[in-house]
Design a protein around this motif. Sequence first.
Motif, PDB file in Angstrom:
ATOM      1  N   LYS A  22      33.623 -17.255  73.987  1.00  0.00           N
ATOM      2  CA  LYS A  22      32.516 -16.532  73.341  1.00  0.00           C
ATOM      3  C   LYS A  22      31.441 -17.477  72.843  1.00  0.00           C
ATOM      4  O   LYS A  22      30.262 -17.126  72.828  1.00  0.00           O
ATOM      5  CB  LYS A  22      33.050 -15.671  72.193  1.00  0.00           C
ATOM      6  CG  LYS A  22      33.803 -14.472  72.702  1.00  0.00           C
ATOM      7  CD  LYS A  22      34.154 -13.493  71.614  1.00  0.00           C
ATOM      8  CE  LYS A  22      34.708 -12.216  72.258  1.00  0.00           C
ATOM      9  NZ  LYS A  22      35.186 -11.262  71.277  1.00  0.00           N
ATOM     10  N   LEU A  27      29.317 -18.324  75.721  1.00  0.00           N
ATOM     11  CA  LEU A  27      28.459 -17.204  76.126  1.00  0.00           C
ATOM     12  C   LEU A  27      27.440 -16.820  75.055  1.00  0.00           C
ATOM     13  O   LEU A  27      26.666 -15.893  75.227  1.00  0.00           O
ATOM     14  CB  LEU A  27      29.321 -15.983  76.450  1.00  0.00           C
ATOM     15  CG  LEU A  27      30.149 -16.103  77.724  1.00  0.00           C
ATOM     16  CD1 LEU A  27      31.220 -15.043  77.758  1.00  0.00           C
ATOM     17  CD2 LEU A  27      29.260 -16.000  78.945  1.00  0.00           C
ATOM     18  N   LEU A  34      28.080 -15.464  72.180  1.00  0.00           N
ATOM     19  CA  LEU A  34      28.446 -14.254  71.438  1.00  0.00           C
ATOM     20  C   LEU A  34      28.826 -14.576  70.002  1.00  0.00           C
ATOM     21  O   LEU A  34      28.808 -13.710  69.144  1.00  0.00           O
ATOM     22  CB  LEU A  34      29.600 -13.529  72.139  1.00  0.00           C
ATOM     23  CG  LEU A  34      29.242 -12.898  73.488  1.00  0.00           C
ATOM     24  CD1 LEU A  34      30.497 -12.436  74.206  1.00  0.00           C
ATOM     25  CD2 LEU A  34      28.282 -11.735  73.326  1.00  0.00           C
ATOM     26  N   LYS A  51      23.019 -18.750  79.473  1.00  0.00           N
ATOM     27  CA  LYS A  51      24.033 -17.696  79.627  1.00  0.00           C
ATOM     28  C   LYS A  51      23.708 -16.740  80.776  1.00  0.00           C
ATOM     29  O   LYS A  51      24.590 -16.093  81.322  1.00  0.00           O
ATOM     30  CB  LYS A  51      24.198 -16.918  78.318  1.00  0.00           C
ATOM     31  CG  LYS A  51      23.005 -16.055  77.948  1.00  0.00           C
ATOM     32  CD  LYS A  51      23.246 -15.311  76.646  1.00  0.00           C
ATOM     33  CE  LYS A  51      22.044 -14.431  76.314  1.00  0.00           C
ATOM     34  NZ  LYS A  51      22.150 -13.764  75.026  1.00  0.00           N
ATOM     35  N   PHE A  52      22.422 -16.694  81.177  1.00  0.00           N
ATOM     36  CA  PHE A  52      22.059 -15.805  82.283  1.00  0.00           C
ATOM     37  C   PHE A  52      22.616 -16.293  83.622  1.00  0.00           C
ATOM     38  O   PHE A  52      22.626 -15.559  84.591  1.00  0.00           O
ATOM     39  CB  PHE A  52      20.534 -15.657  82.371  1.00  0.00           C
ATOM     40  CG  PHE A  52      19.977 -14.833  81.251  1.00  0.00           C
ATOM     41  CD1 PHE A  52      20.093 -13.455  81.260  1.00  0.00           C
ATOM     42  CD2 PHE A  52      19.365 -15.435  80.168  1.00  0.00           C
ATOM     43  CE1 PHE A  52      19.593 -12.685  80.224  1.00  0.00           C
ATOM     44  CE2 PHE A  52      18.868 -14.675  79.117  1.00  0.00           C
ATOM     45  CZ  PHE A  52      18.985 -13.302  79.148  1.00  0.00           C
ATOM     46  N   TYR A  71      30.114 -13.112  83.515  1.00  0.00           N
ATOM     47  CA  TYR A  71      31.263 -12.954  82.610  1.00  0.00           C
ATOM     48  C   TYR A  71      32.119 -11.767  83.035  1.00  0.00           C
ATOM     49  O   TYR A  71      31.598 -10.690  83.335  1.00  0.00           O
ATOM     50  CB  TYR A  71      30.746 -12.765  81.183  1.00  0.00           C
ATOM     51  CG  TYR A  71      31.812 -12.458  80.158  1.00  0.00           C
ATOM     52  CD1 TYR A  71      32.945 -13.255  80.054  1.00  0.00           C
ATOM     53  CD2 TYR A  71      31.668 -11.383  79.289  1.00  0.00           C
ATOM     54  CE1 TYR A  71      33.916 -12.976  79.103  1.00  0.00           C
ATOM     55  CE2 TYR A  71      32.627 -11.114  78.330  1.00  0.00           C
ATOM     56  CZ  TYR A  71      33.747 -11.908  78.240  1.00  0.00           C
ATOM     57  OH  TYR A  71      34.698 -11.631  77.304  1.00  0.00           O
ATOM     58  N   PRO A 117      35.177  -9.726  81.476  1.00  0.00           N
ATOM     59  CA  PRO A 117      36.070  -9.547  80.324  1.00  0.00           C
ATOM     60  C   PRO A 117      37.421  -8.963  80.735  1.00  0.00           C
ATOM     61  O   PRO A 117      37.619  -8.589  81.886  1.00  0.00           O
ATOM     62  CB  PRO A 117      35.306  -8.581  79.429  1.00  0.00           C
ATOM     63  CG  PRO A 117      34.372  -7.871  80.330  1.00  0.00           C
ATOM     64  CD  PRO A 117      34.111  -8.739  81.510  1.00  0.00           C
ATOM     65  N   TYR A 164      38.211  -1.154  77.963  1.00  0.00           N
ATOM     66  CA  TYR A 164      37.384  -0.015  78.350  1.00  0.00           C
ATOM     67  C   TYR A 164      38.035   1.318  78.103  1.00  0.00           C
ATOM     68  O   TYR A 164      39.243   1.459  78.141  1.00  0.00           O
ATOM     69  CB  TYR A 164      36.980  -0.132  79.822  1.00  0.00           C
ATOM     70  CG  TYR A 164      36.164  -1.346  80.051  1.00  0.00           C
ATOM     71  CD1 TYR A 164      34.869  -1.405  79.570  1.00  0.00           C
ATOM     72  CD2 TYR A 164      36.702  -2.461  80.659  1.00  0.00           C
ATOM     73  CE1 TYR A 164      34.121  -2.543  79.719  1.00  0.00           C
ATOM     74  CE2 TYR A 164      35.963  -3.596  80.815  1.00  0.00           C
ATOM     75  CZ  TYR A 164      34.672  -3.638  80.342  1.00  0.00           C
ATOM     76  OH  TYR A 164      33.940  -4.762  80.479  1.00  0.00           O
ATOM     77  N   MET A 200      25.128  -2.507  86.147  1.00  0.00           N
ATOM     78  CA  MET A 200      24.904  -2.952  84.763  1.00  0.00           C
ATOM     79  C   MET A 200      24.485  -4.420  84.726  1.00  0.00           C
ATOM     80  O   MET A 200      23.925  -4.893  83.738  1.00  0.00           O
ATOM     81  CB  MET A 200      26.162  -2.753  83.918  1.00  0.00           C
ATOM     82  CG  MET A 200      26.326  -1.317  83.472  1.00  0.00           C
ATOM     83  SD  MET A 200      27.872  -1.082  82.604  1.00  0.00           S
ATOM     84  CE  MET A 200      28.012   0.705  82.726  1.00  0.00           C
ATOM     85  N   ALA A 201      24.759  -5.137  85.808  1.00  0.00           N
ATOM     86  CA  ALA A 201      24.287  -6.521  85.913  1.00  0.00           C
ATOM     87  C   ALA A 201      22.775  -6.596  85.782  1.00  0.00           C
ATOM     88  O   ALA A 201      22.226  -7.582  85.309  1.00  0.00           O
ATOM     89  CB  ALA A 201      24.735  -7.119  87.250  1.00  0.00           C
ATOM     90  N   VAL A 214      20.818  -4.674  83.970  1.00  0.00           N
ATOM     91  CA  VAL A 214      20.455  -3.760  82.876  1.00  0.00           C
ATOM     92  C   VAL A 214      19.119  -4.095  82.229  1.00  0.00           C
ATOM     93  O   VAL A 214      18.400  -3.201  81.792  1.00  0.00           O
ATOM     94  CB  VAL A 214      21.599  -3.710  81.828  1.00  0.00           C
ATOM     95  CG1 VAL A 214      21.779  -5.049  81.154  1.00  0.00           C
ATOM     96  CG2 VAL A 214      21.353  -2.637  80.801  1.00  0.00           C
ATOM     97  N   ARG A 261      30.498  -6.897  89.412  1.00  0.00           N
ATOM     98  CA  ARG A 261      29.407  -6.797  88.442  1.00  0.00           C
ATOM     99  C   ARG A 261      28.891  -8.191  88.074  1.00  0.00           C
ATOM    100  O   ARG A 261      27.686  -8.420  87.998  1.00  0.00           O
ATOM    101  CB  ARG A 261      29.892  -6.069  87.180  1.00  0.00           C
ATOM    102  CG  ARG A 261      28.829  -5.955  86.114  1.00  0.00           C
ATOM    103  CD  ARG A 261      29.306  -5.194  84.902  1.00  0.00           C
ATOM    104  NE  ARG A 261      30.316  -5.944  84.147  1.00  0.00           N
ATOM    105  CZ  ARG A 261      30.771  -5.590  82.951  1.00  0.00           C
ATOM    106  NH1 ARG A 261      30.302  -4.497  82.383  1.00  0.00           N
ATOM    107  NH2 ARG A 261      31.681  -6.302  82.331  1.00  0.00           N
ATOM    108  N   ALA A 262      29.846  -9.132  87.880  1.00  0.00           N
ATOM    109  CA  ALA A 262      29.438 -10.493  87.547  1.00  0.00           C
ATOM    110  C   ALA A 262      28.682 -11.127  88.716  1.00  0.00           C
ATOM    111  O   ALA A 262      27.674 -11.813  88.525  1.00  0.00           O
ATOM    112  CB  ALA A 262      30.661 -11.334  87.188  1.00  0.00           C
ATOM    113  N   THR A 267      24.994 -10.473  89.046  1.00  0.00           N
ATOM    114  CA  THR A 267      24.064 -11.186  88.168  1.00  0.00           C
ATOM    115  C   THR A 267      23.604 -12.495  88.815  1.00  0.00           C
ATOM    116  O   THR A 267      22.866 -13.254  88.214  1.00  0.00           O
ATOM    117  CB  THR A 267      24.709 -11.520  86.802  1.00  0.00           C
ATOM    118  OG1 THR A 267      25.772 -12.466  87.021  1.00  0.00           O
ATOM    119  CG2 THR A 267      25.266 -10.296  86.113  1.00  0.00           C
TER     120      THR A 267
END
Lengths: 283, 249
Positions: B48, B51, B53, B72-73, B77, B79, B84, B98-99, B101, B149-150, B153
């Motif tokens: 974290k 990243l 966070l 970080k872009f 990542y 998780p 979920y 969502m990548a 977003v 998804r990762a 990005t």
Amino acid sequence: MIDDLYNLYLQYQILFQAIFAGILASVSLGIIGTYIVSRRISYVSGAISHCVFGGVGAGIFIQNYIGWQWFDPIYGAIISALVSALIIGAVTASGKNRDDAVIGAMWAVGMSVGIVFIDITPGYFNIASYLFGDILLITGKDLLLIIVVDIFSVLAALMFYRRLMAISFDSEFAAIRGVNIRLYYILLLCLVALVTVVLVRIVGIIMVIALLTMPAAMASGFVNRLWHMMVISIIINIVFVISGLILSYHLALSSSAIIIIILGAFYLLVAFFSRRRVNTAAN
Amino acid sequence: MDTAVKIRDLQVSYSNETVLRCEKLDLFNDDFVSIVGPNGGGKTTLLKAILGLIEPQSGSIELFGMSVREGKFKVGYIPQFFNYDDNFPVTIMDVVLMAKVSSGIWGFISRKEKKQALKILSDLGLKGLENRRISELSGGQRQRVLIARAMATEPQMLMLDEPTSNADSAAAEGIMELLKELNKDMMVVLVSHDIGVVSKYVNRVVCVNRDVVVHPTSALNGISINNLYDSEMVVIRHDRQCCENKEFK
């Protein structure tokens, strides 16, 4: 005879106006309810609605004790809803506090403040319409408020759909992708606050949480996408508000209670059958 | 060899208790690294912090020569899946997109981005599942959706938190093989408590138990693992695969 007909017309005029208000409110209710259920913040809407009572009390005090006749208690309701949304947003976003305790405290303190304001204002006030709502007493001003909140909700759903969805599904990932999750969370809470004020007029402070969560929770069992959930919960809202109103009218019972009871009965049925469906699928 | 992650004198504390110290850590562009250590030892905290966070109390982190805020872009990542809500109504396609977003104010997705997402899904063996709800998939498939998804990005580094914990052993091997394949193009960092599964794939191991220590895989032996976990561990060595393919710095 003509008098009877005229009375009947008047009675139905009120009913039609109530149905119209119910249909309009269902739009923002379905959109914001979807976010509340998918983000699991229904207790936040409960806390905001009880803080609204503090604002209503303050509004009654200002109108009658201070003498600002123009200050309708609904303004007090809007201000207190937004302030409580901002406080909850600020407190819970940092993640360092006991969120549930803070929200529970606001829930009760908001209510208590309202009671004290009403106590110190001389005269008698009918607070039942705020506690239990009465869609049949909806005024033109209320309708205007409902339309404004609808416009905000639809705009937010269109503009921020992907962001709000990403934050609700996985806020950590959204944060890494550069979304200001705190800002959008507070925006969402402010929308929840406005919808709550609308709902207070319709079903009352105590029953807000039920109408915000049950239709969206029912819809979530039948859909694969978030915007489908919004559309279905808008339809469920419309169906239950109209049928509840007509039924309560015929039975001469409180409209808000009847709406919630038939909604609750269907919610239980849907939950029961969807669980059975899952079990059968698992076997 | 370019440094992708550069950490110096890092210290992370929660309410005055230091949970993670890292004097010096360098990870390189083509590394395949596993972060191991006991629960509560600070593995996720390290992740974290990298990243952005959580804010460290002191020290510095650089990602690809940039600050965490910008770097970080470039990190994809992934998780742990059990975070979920199974009832959340999203399709696989929604999740992958969502990548993207934060592109554009209205948040509409372009046809090009959709096409790219479909390509990634088919590359990861998820073709034809794009309109399924995520709760309909198996543990291994869900993990692949999060990897997709990762990948959307367009990362230079993949960072995974316990990628094999929700998959059965065959699916876990499959995920590790996939990561090995992806490691040809990008750096892979994963957190795992499962040294047995990961050790034959990774070239370096970062041990985190409040302090951060780096080993090449071949230096991992029974004594260091026992020290790390503070108790007797059964160690299975994979000597055959456990060659050192990188100079240990």
